[in-house]
Design an enzyme around this catalytic site. Structure first.
Site, PDB file in Angstrom:
ATOM      1  N   HIS A  23       0.880  -1.167   0.000  1.00  0.00           N
ATOM      2  CA  HIS A  23       0.000   0.000   0.000  1.00  0.00           C
ATOM      3  C   HIS A  23       0.917   1.216   0.000  1.00  0.00           C
ATOM      4  O   HIS A  23       2.025   1.167   0.547  1.00  0.00           O
ATOM      5  CB  HIS A  23      -0.884   0.017   1.242  1.00  0.00           C
ATOM      6  CG  HIS A  23      -1.582   1.330   1.463  1.00  0.00           C
ATOM      7  ND1 HIS A  23      -2.630   1.757   0.677  1.00  0.00           N
ATOM      8  CD2 HIS A  23      -1.349   2.324   2.372  1.00  0.00           C
ATOM      9  CE1 HIS A  23      -3.031   2.944   1.101  1.00  0.00           C
ATOM     10  NE2 HIS A  23      -2.278   3.308   2.122  1.00  0.00           N
ATOM     11  N   CYS A  82      -4.466   1.844  -4.843  1.00  0.00           N
ATOM     12  CA  CYS A  82      -3.844   2.985  -4.171  1.00  0.00           C
ATOM     13  C   CYS A  82      -2.514   3.373  -4.801  1.00  0.00           C
ATOM     14  O   CYS A  82      -2.145   4.559  -4.838  1.00  0.00           O
ATOM     15  CB  CYS A  82      -3.647   2.664  -2.689  1.00  0.00           C
ATOM     16  SG  CYS A  82      -2.671   1.162  -2.396  1.00  0.00           S
TER      17      CYS A  82
END
Length: 245
Positions: free
Chosen positions: A41, A111
């Protein structure tokens, strides 16, 4: 370059610093990272806030280096741009439609894709390839993955569950402060399964053994029948010889 806290994504004489904060989503990254990939992430830290993207939440900001459900790995200073909050807000506004709350896709629009798009808008450069390499490879087999897995993000305002794992079965770290689930993971594939030879098992092993037992019994019967026929033939031969005498 990689570093510690750097300039905290703030203003300098050279402009506004842009920092990429990278997180691990699974303990498997301890092995994948050395291979130049991993389940990551990422968020872009600028002017004291970290900007990222998630399903259900769209583009959001949070406290830098503190993404729930993920383990912080490193900060990468990417450069600086001329301007400040006004230029940043304009860049994010331009990206909100493309990265809307219902447009998340684990493989095609996650993301890391958002981080790359924002960094490109501000610096005209891309984020390091290893951050999203696994998703790029996954595009080759995205049609084989469940839709629910593709549309749910493991990190973000609406990430599933307080235990740090999404309902899609994504393997993630426990949320910060959750000692019970810290470092735990939920397997993407689960089921009780069956042991070979157990009740309800479709194993062919018992059938094979039964067949072998039956085969041995039939083989013994054939040998006995052959022996009986051979004995009758000898008796007939002896009787025929006696009649000729």
């Amino acid at each position: 370059m990689s570093g510690g806290r750097g300039y905290e994504g703030g203003r300098t004489r050279m402009g506004t610093v842009v920092i990429l904060n990278v997180y691990d989503l699974s303990p498997v990254n301890d092995y994948l990272y050395a291979m130049g990939m991993g389940l990551h992430h990422s968020g872009v830290e600028i002017l004291g806030k970290e900007y990222s993207f998630a399903s259900g939440g769209g583009v959001f900001d949070s406290t830098p280096k503190d993404a729930p459900g993920a383990k912080f790995r490193e900060s990468i200073e990417l450069g600086s741009f001329d301007g400040g909050q006004a230029e940043l807000s304009s860049a994010i506004s331009d990206l909100r439609e493309e990265f809307g709350p219902d447009r998340y896709n684990l493989i095609k629009r996650n993301c890391n894709h958002f981080a790359n798009a924002l960094v490109w808008r501000l610096l005209r450069r891309t984020i390091p390839g290893h951050v999203n390499r696994l998703a790029n490879i996954g595009q080759c087999c995205s049609c084989l993955l469940p839709r629910k897995l593709l549309e749910e993000s493991p990190v973000g305002p609406n990430a599933g569950g307080s235990g740090g794992s999404s309902s899609s079965g994504f393997q993630v770290y426990g949320r910060p402060g959750d000692k019970k689930n810290e470092g735990s993971s939920i397997a993407a594939f689960s089921g009780s399964g069956q042991t070979l030879g157990s009740r309800g098992s479709t194993s062919r092993v018992p059938l094979l053994s039964s067949w072998r037992k039956g085969d041995k019994k039939d083989d013994l019967t054939d040998r006995r029948e052959k022996a009986r026929l051979a004995a009758l033939n000898r008796m007939n031969a002896q009787n025929a010889g006696s009649d000729r005498e």
